[in-house]
Every structure is written in structure tokens, then in C-alpha cells.
Design a protein around this motif. Structure first.
Motif, PDB file in Angstrom:
ATOM      1  N   LEU A  65     -36.876  10.142  12.078  1.00  0.00           N
ATOM      2  CA  LEU A  65     -37.361  11.062  13.110  1.00  0.00           C
ATOM      3  C   LEU A  65     -38.850  11.237  12.817  1.00  0.00           C
ATOM      4  N   LYS A  66     -39.667  10.928  13.813  1.00  0.00           N
ATOM      5  CA  LYS A  66     -41.112  10.927  13.564  1.00  0.00           C
ATOM      6  C   LYS A  66     -41.844  11.853  14.529  1.00  0.00           C
ATOM      7  N   GLY A  67     -42.635  12.756  13.994  1.00  0.00           N
ATOM      8  CA  GLY A  67     -43.544  13.543  14.814  1.00  0.00           C
ATOM      9  C   GLY A  67     -44.719  12.665  15.220  1.00  0.00           C
ATOM     10  N   PRO A  68     -45.545  13.132  16.141  1.00  0.00           N
ATOM     11  CA  PRO A  68     -46.692  12.322  16.580  1.00  0.00           C
ATOM     12  C   PRO A  68     -47.746  12.184  15.490  1.00  0.00           C
ATOM     13  N   LEU A  69     -48.396  11.040  15.463  1.00  0.00           N
ATOM     14  CA  LEU A  69     -49.447  10.791  14.468  1.00  0.00           C
ATOM     15  C   LEU A  69     -50.772  10.563  15.179  1.00  0.00           C
ATOM     16  N   THR A  70     -51.787  11.243  14.718  1.00  0.00           N
ATOM     17  CA  THR A  70     -53.126  11.103  15.308  1.00  0.00           C
ATOM     18  C   THR A  70     -53.736   9.759  14.924  1.00  0.00           C
ATOM     19  N   THR A  71     -54.361   9.107  15.899  1.00  0.00           N
ATOM     20  CA  THR A  71     -55.134   7.897  15.612  1.00  0.00           C
ATOM     21  C   THR A  71     -56.576   8.156  16.040  1.00  0.00           C
ATOM     22  N   PRO A  72     -57.524   8.022  15.111  1.00  0.00           N
ATOM     23  CA  PRO A  72     -58.917   8.264  15.504  1.00  0.00           C
ATOM     24  C   PRO A  72     -59.311   7.363  16.683  1.00  0.00           C
ATOM     25  N   VAL A  80     -50.999   4.251  12.840  1.00  0.00           N
ATOM     26  CA  VAL A  80     -49.835   4.157  11.953  1.00  0.00           C
ATOM     27  C   VAL A  80     -48.558   4.003  12.799  1.00  0.00           C
ATOM     28  N   ASN A  81     -48.583   4.541  14.016  1.00  0.00           N
ATOM     29  CA  ASN A  81     -47.432   4.337  14.914  1.00  0.00           C
ATOM     30  C   ASN A  81     -47.218   2.842  15.146  1.00  0.00           C
ATOM     31  N   VAL A  82     -48.323   2.147  15.441  1.00  0.00           N
ATOM     32  CA  VAL A  82     -48.232   0.712  15.693  1.00  0.00           C
ATOM     33  C   VAL A  82     -47.832  -0.013  14.403  1.00  0.00           C
ATOM     34  N   LEU A  84     -45.997   1.072  11.943  1.00  0.00           N
ATOM     35  CA  LEU A  84     -44.559   1.268  11.687  1.00  0.00           C
ATOM     36  C   LEU A  84     -43.722   0.342  12.583  1.00  0.00           C
ATOM     37  N   ARG A  85     -44.125   0.238  13.842  1.00  0.00           N
ATOM     38  CA  ARG A  85     -43.366  -0.621  14.769  1.00  0.00           C
ATOM     39  C   ARG A  85     -43.446  -2.079  14.328  1.00  0.00           C
ATOM     40  N   LYS A  86     -44.631  -2.501  13.846  1.00  0.00           N
ATOM     41  CA  LYS A  86     -44.812  -3.885  13.391  1.00  0.00           C
ATOM     42  C   LYS A  86     -44.050  -4.127  12.081  1.00  0.00           C
ATOM     43  N   GLY A 241     -43.856  16.372  32.889  1.00  0.00           N
ATOM     44  CA  GLY A 241     -44.860  16.342  31.830  1.00  0.00           C
ATOM     45  C   GLY A 241     -44.363  15.801  30.500  1.00  0.00           C
ATOM     46  N   LEU A 242     -45.326  15.620  29.598  1.00  0.00           N
ATOM     47  CA  LEU A 242     -45.041  14.982  28.308  1.00  0.00           C
ATOM     48  C   LEU A 242     -44.129  15.814  27.411  1.00  0.00           C
ATOM     49  N   GLY A 243     -44.054  17.108  27.667  1.00  0.00           N
ATOM     50  CA  GLY A 243     -43.212  17.962  26.831  1.00  0.00           C
ATOM     51  C   GLY A 243     -41.724  17.682  26.975  1.00  0.00           C
ATOM     52  N   ALA A 259     -41.125  11.727  20.186  1.00  0.00           N
ATOM     53  CA  ALA A 259     -41.495  12.125  21.536  1.00  0.00           C
ATOM     54  C   ALA A 259     -42.454  11.072  22.092  1.00  0.00           C
ATOM     55  N   VAL A 260     -42.555  11.001  23.422  1.00  0.00           N
ATOM     56  CA  VAL A 260     -43.536  10.073  24.005  1.00  0.00           C
ATOM     57  C   VAL A 260     -44.961  10.602  23.788  1.00  0.00           C
ATOM     58  N   HIS A 261     -45.087  11.933  23.741  1.00  0.00           N
ATOM     59  CA  HIS A 261     -46.426  12.503  23.641  1.00  0.00           C
ATOM     60  C   HIS A 261     -47.061  12.298  22.263  1.00  0.00           C
ATOM     61  N   GLY A 262     -48.359  12.592  22.195  1.00  0.00           N
ATOM     62  CA  GLY A 262     -49.099  12.487  20.949  1.00  0.00           C
ATOM     63  C   GLY A 262     -49.166  13.812  20.208  1.00  0.00           C
ATOM     64  N   SER A 263     -50.158  13.911  19.324  1.00  0.00           N
ATOM     65  CA  SER A 263     -50.235  15.068  18.423  1.00  0.00           C
ATOM     66  C   SER A 263     -50.835  16.312  19.087  1.00  0.00           C
ATOM     67  N   ALA A 264     -51.282  16.180  20.320  1.00  0.00           N
ATOM     68  CA  ALA A 264     -51.787  17.309  21.133  1.00  0.00           C
ATOM     69  C   ALA A 264     -52.665  18.260  20.314  1.00  0.00           C
ATOM     70  N   PRO A 265     -53.791  17.777  19.789  1.00  0.00           N
ATOM     71  CA  PRO A 265     -54.624  18.651  18.940  1.00  0.00           C
ATOM     72  C   PRO A 265     -55.109  19.895  19.686  1.00  0.00           C
ATOM     73  N   ASP A 266     -55.189  19.804  21.021  1.00  0.00           N
ATOM     74  CA  ASP A 266     -55.685  20.957  21.806  1.00  0.00           C
ATOM     75  C   ASP A 266     -54.761  22.165  21.728  1.00  0.00           C
ATOM     76  N   ILE A 267     -53.489  21.950  21.393  1.00  0.00           N
ATOM     77  CA  ILE A 267     -52.564  23.100  21.359  1.00  0.00           C
ATOM     78  C   ILE A 267     -51.890  23.257  19.986  1.00  0.00           C
ATOM     79  N   ALA A 268     -52.367  22.497  19.003  1.00  0.00           N
ATOM     80  CA  ALA A 268     -51.701  22.498  17.681  1.00  0.00           C
ATOM     81  C   ALA A 268     -51.813  23.852  16.981  1.00  0.00           C
ATOM     82  N   ARG A 314     -45.349  27.198  28.005  1.00  0.00           N
ATOM     83  CA  ARG A 314     -46.402  27.315  29.013  1.00  0.00           C
ATOM     84  C   ARG A 314     -46.466  26.135  29.998  1.00  0.00           C
ATOM     85  N   ASP A 315     -46.197  24.916  29.512  1.00  0.00           N
ATOM     86  CA  ASP A 315     -46.280  23.744  30.385  1.00  0.00           C
ATOM     87  C   ASP A 315     -45.259  23.818  31.524  1.00  0.00           C
ATOM     88  N   LEU A 316     -44.121  24.485  31.277  1.00  0.00           N
ATOM     89  CA  LEU A 316     -43.077  24.597  32.303  1.00  0.00           C
ATOM     90  C   LEU A 316     -43.141  25.944  33.014  1.00  0.00           C
TER      91      LEU A 316
HETATM   92  P1  NAD Z   1     -51.163  13.871  23.778  1.00  0.00           P
HETATM   93  O1  NAD Z   1     -49.874  13.314  24.250  1.00  0.00           O
HETATM   94  O2  NAD Z   1     -51.238  14.354  22.397  1.00  0.00           O
HETATM   95  O3  NAD Z   1     -51.606  15.071  24.755  1.00  0.00           O
HETATM   96  C1  NAD Z   1     -51.851  14.884  26.142  1.00  0.00           C
HETATM   97  C2  NAD Z   1     -51.757  16.244  26.860  1.00  0.00           C
HETATM   98  O4  NAD Z   1     -50.379  16.654  26.904  1.00  0.00           O
HETATM   99  C3  NAD Z   1     -52.516  17.353  26.133  1.00  0.00           C
HETATM  100  O5  NAD Z   1     -53.068  18.216  27.075  1.00  0.00           O
HETATM  101  C4  NAD Z   1     -51.426  18.087  25.349  1.00  0.00           C
HETATM  102  O6  NAD Z   1     -51.700  19.439  25.106  1.00  0.00           O
HETATM  103  C5  NAD Z   1     -50.214  17.908  26.274  1.00  0.00           C
HETATM  104  N1  NAD Z   1     -48.973  17.869  25.480  1.00  0.00           N
HETATM  105  C6  NAD Z   1     -48.567  16.875  24.663  1.00  0.00           C
HETATM  106  N2  NAD Z   1     -47.397  17.188  24.090  1.00  0.00           N
HETATM  107  C7  NAD Z   1     -47.060  18.425  24.554  1.00  0.00           C
HETATM  108  C8  NAD Z   1     -45.967  19.293  24.311  1.00  0.00           C
HETATM  109  N3  NAD Z   1     -44.956  18.984  23.476  1.00  0.00           N
HETATM  110  N4  NAD Z   1     -45.942  20.484  24.941  1.00  0.00           N
HETATM  111  C9  NAD Z   1     -46.923  20.837  25.792  1.00  0.00           C
HETATM  112  N5  NAD Z   1     -47.992  20.044  26.068  1.00  0.00           N
HETATM  113  C10 NAD Z   1     -48.052  18.848  25.447  1.00  0.00           C
HETATM  114  O7  NAD Z   1     -52.246  12.729  24.043  1.00  0.00           O
HETATM  115  P2  NAD Z   1     -53.778  12.620  23.553  1.00  0.00           P
HETATM  116  O8  NAD Z   1     -54.437  13.948  23.576  1.00  0.00           O
HETATM  117  O9  NAD Z   1     -54.320  11.520  24.374  1.00  0.00           O
HETATM  118  O10 NAD Z   1     -53.671  12.092  22.057  1.00  0.00           O
HETATM  119  C11 NAD Z   1     -53.796  12.926  20.902  1.00  0.00           C
HETATM  120  C12 NAD Z   1     -53.530  12.088  19.664  1.00  0.00           C
HETATM  121  O11 NAD Z   1     -52.150  11.686  19.639  1.00  0.00           O
HETATM  122  C13 NAD Z   1     -54.361  10.808  19.574  1.00  0.00           C
HETATM  123  O12 NAD Z   1     -54.805  10.674  18.237  1.00  0.00           O
HETATM  124  C14 NAD Z   1     -53.378   9.704  19.907  1.00  0.00           C
HETATM  125  O13 NAD Z   1     -53.683   8.485  19.290  1.00  0.00           O
HETATM  126  C15 NAD Z   1     -52.083  10.283  19.357  1.00  0.00           C
HETATM  127  N6  NAD Z   1     -50.849   9.756  19.987  1.00  0.00           N
HETATM  128  C16 NAD Z   1     -49.799   9.544  19.156  1.00  0.00           C
HETATM  129  C17 NAD Z   1     -48.603   9.117  19.692  1.00  0.00           C
HETATM  130  C18 NAD Z   1     -47.442   8.887  18.743  1.00  0.00           C
HETATM  131  O14 NAD Z   1     -47.451   9.397  17.636  1.00  0.00           O
HETATM  132  N7  NAD Z   1     -46.430   8.153  19.155  1.00  0.00           N
HETATM  133  C19 NAD Z   1     -48.463   8.923  21.071  1.00  0.00           C
HETATM  134  C20 NAD Z   1     -49.554   9.197  21.891  1.00  0.00           C
HETATM  135  C21 NAD Z   1     -50.761   9.615  21.337  1.00  0.00           C
END
Ligand code: NAD
Length: 336
Positions: A65-72, A80-82, A84-86, A241-243, A259-268, A314-316
């Protein structure tokens, strides 16, 4: 008792994976979690984004089970996501996008399954600047016949097993005549083995427009790595949405759920991330390890909380949201 490797990840990763662990515990399934760090947190601690002991844990447990990983972006270490898949040849990226009752979005009753080729093409990381002045850069995207055939066959087999009617092969073979052409040709060949399933193909740009206009015309979608990544975010948008959207990375031996979404630093760290996507990834994980009853109960509890719309993030629920923890507690209450 099952043993599963857990990588909490970056940004919102620790909050949402904690939610998933609590929900699984409340479902009654006993999992011994092996906690590991990868990505940024592993660099801080081990100076290595994917330490050998993490690889060994995954090899041993076979389920992650993997949480999202930030990629600069544009610089720094490679994804690291890529990696792991490779590393584990997780060639299938299965990403269902399904509507939930109670979610405000442009479309209802969307039910799409995206299969993204997960190991080849532009994600292979074969790229460089052509000279020290960085006057141009080149990325090499290799598409192989065997790589194309195995993901397309997987998509058709899934369609047959789950009584789906149609597979759409998405490509850009009009312009990428060799890489796109090879993927499309492989698809047409495999389709002949599945005469009970309708097969069509669409060029990626038209596909994006068609999905937004009317997603109900599609069923199972199979495509190359980059297009699959983009299409799965687009389809997340169609269902709210991604949530809300989870995925499985599957190989011959090892399965990694996220999850399909990333690490969402804006709301971490703010207790506002929607935990549903990673909880739904856990539902896929539980089905994979044979805990189908618990998986079904968790899925129903998530759907019920979303449908009622009172204890959602909040997203919903922008007007009267609750936090990640409160939404998780609501899901747990319905499990009990
Ligand atoms: P993101 O998916 O992290 O966020 C995109 C938008 O969706 C942001 O506004 C965020 O706040 C919102 N969001 C995401 N998940 C949410 C949730 N659970 N609930 C509510 N809102 C949510 O995409 P990004 O900002 O383009 O990428 C941030 C980082 O994540 C980058 O470093 C990127 O490489 C990485 N990333 C990792 C994965 C993974 O681990 N599989 C997938 C995508 C992106």
C-alpha cells in the motif's frame, strides 16, 4: 494474518495512509504492516530514494500500500513511483473511474476502467540534453511489441471476466507512426482473440473531447503510459475529482495499490485531504489478498458517507466540510 509493505509517502501521504490503516483495522482484517520510507523521506534518512531494504520488503510481502511520492519538477531525482513500477515489472496500471451517488459533477453513472501500460515509452527516463549549453533535449520513448501485447491482452481478459462489452484502444498512431502504430497494430491483433468483446480505436485528442462530451460511450480503455496517466486524471475529473479515484499497479508476482492523485503539497498537513481514494485503493488490496467481504463492506461504507454528504471533505463539500479524520471516523462508524 497478512503482511503488507506500507510506504506512507510524502505530502498528504501520512494522513491518508493512516486513515486507510484505521479503516482496514475496523473492518476486522488483521494486517501486519511493514512501514518503510521511500522518496523524499528516504533521501533525508538514508540518502537513497529507494533503499535496498524497501525493495526486499516488497519482494518478501508481494503486496504494497503506497501513499503518493513527490517527484521534483524539472530537476532532482527521478520518480520513485516509476522506479517501483520498473523494478517489479508492474506493467498493468488499472484505474477505475466510477461515479458515486451524492457527488456533484457533470456526469452521473460513469463507469470506466482505464488500463495504462506502466513500464515503457516516455516514462522509461531515457532522456538527455544534446549539448552542454542545453540547446535542445531529447526523450526516447520505446514501445515494444511484447509490452503492448501483454497490457492489451490483460485489458481484454479483464473485459471478458467482468462482462464488459467494449475495449477502446487509445493512441496517436497518425503522428507517432512507429510507436503509436505498433501499439495499435498489437491491439488489433489481440482483439481478434476476443470476438465476444467489441473493439474500437480512438486518437488521443479526440478521445479527450469524447470523454468530456459523453463518457457513457466508453467502457474499458487501454493505452500507452503517458496518455494513460493523463486520461486517468481526466476521468477522475468526470467523477468528482482526484480524491475519489484509486489504482492498482500489477505485475506477475507483485501488486502495489495507491491513489491516482499525488502528494498534494498545497493541502498537506491540514487535515483536509479526502481519504477516499487511498481507502478505495485498500479495497482493491483487500480483494487482491482474498478479503473480499471486508473489501465490499468498506466500499459500501465509503459510498454511504459520500452519498449522505454530511461528513465529507472540502473537495466534495465546500460549504460545510469536515476534516480527513472526521470523514475517516464516519466511514469507520458505518463499518461497525
Ligand atoms: P496532485 O494529485 O498531488 O494534486 C492535484 C490537485 O488535486 C491539487 O490541487 C490537490 O490539492 C488536489 N488533491 C489531490 N489529492 C487530493 C485529495 N486526496 N483530496 C483533496 N484534494 C486532492 O498533483 P500535483 O500537484 O500535480 O503533484 C504533486 C506531487 O505529487 C508531484 O511531486 C508529483 O510528481 C507527485 N505525484 C505522485 C503520484 C504518485 O505517487 N503516484 C501521482 C501523481 C503526482
Amino acid at each position: 494474518m497478512h503482511t503488507v509493505t506500507l510506504i506512507a509517502g510524502d505530502g498528504i501521504g501520512p494522513e491518508i495512509t493512516h486513515a486507510a490503516v484505521e479503516v482496514i483495522k475496523a473492518s476486522g482484517v488483521n494486517i501486519d504492516w511493514e512501514y518503510h520510507k521511500a522518496g523524499m523521506t528516504a533521501i533525508e534518512k538514508y540518502k537513497d530514494p529507494l533503499p535496498q531494504h524497501v525493495i526486499e520488503s516488497i519482494q518478501r510481502n508481494k503486496v504494497v500500500l503506497k501513499g503518493p511520492l513527490t517527484t521534483p519538477v524539472g530537476t532532482g531525482f527521478r520518480s520513485v513511483n516509476v522506479a517501483l513500477r520498473k523494478e517489479f515489472d508492474l506493467y498493468v496500471n488499472l484505474r477505475p473511474a466510477k461515479s458515486f451517488e451524492g457527488v456533484q459533477s457533470h456526469w452521473n453513472d460513469v463507469d470506466l476502467i482505464i488500463f495504462r501500460e506502466n513500464t515503457e515509452e516516455f516514462y522509461a527516463g531515457i532522456e538527455h540534453y544534446i549539448d552542454p549549453a542545453k540547446s535542445a533535449a531529447e526523450t526516447i520513448g520505446i514501445v515494444t511489441r511484447s509490452g503492448s501485447e501483454r497490457i492489451i491482452r490483460y485489458a481484454f481478459e479483464y473485459a471478458r471476466k467482468h462482462k464488459r462489452k467494449k475495449v477502446t484502444i487509445v493512441h496517436k498512431a497518425n503522428i507517432l507512426k512507429f510507436t503509436g502504430g505498433l501499439f495499435l497494430e498489437s491491439g488489433k491483433k489481440i482483439a481478434q482473440e476476443f470476438s465476444d468483446i467489441l473493439c474500437e480505436d480512438k486518437i488521443i485528442d479526440n478521445m479527450c473531447m469524447q470523454l468530456v462530451l459523453d463518457p457513457h460511450q466508453f467502457d474499458v480503455i487501454v493505452t500507452t503510459n503517458l496518455f494513460g496517466d493523463i486520461l486517468s486524471d481526466l476521468c477522475s475529473g468526470l467523477v468528482g475529482g482526484l480524491g475519489l479515484v484509486a489504482g492498482a499497479n500489477l505485475g506477475y508476482e507483485i501488486a502495489m495499490f495507491e491513489a491516482v492523485h499525488g502528494s498534494a503539497p498545497d493541502i498537506a498537513g491540514k487535515n483536509i485531504a479526502n481519504p477516499s481514494a487511498i481507502i478505495l485503493a485498500s479495497v482493491m488490496l483487500l480483494s487482491h489478498i482474498g478479503e473480499k467481504g471486508a473489501a465490499q463492506r468498506i466500499e459500501q461504507a465509503v459510498a454511504r458517507v459520500i452519498k449522505e454528504g454530511k461528513k465529507t471533505t472540502r473537495d466534495l463539500n465546500p460549504t460545510a466540510p469536515v476534516g480527513t479524520k472526521e470523514m475517516t471516523s464516519a466511514i469507520i462508524r458505518y463499518l461497525q
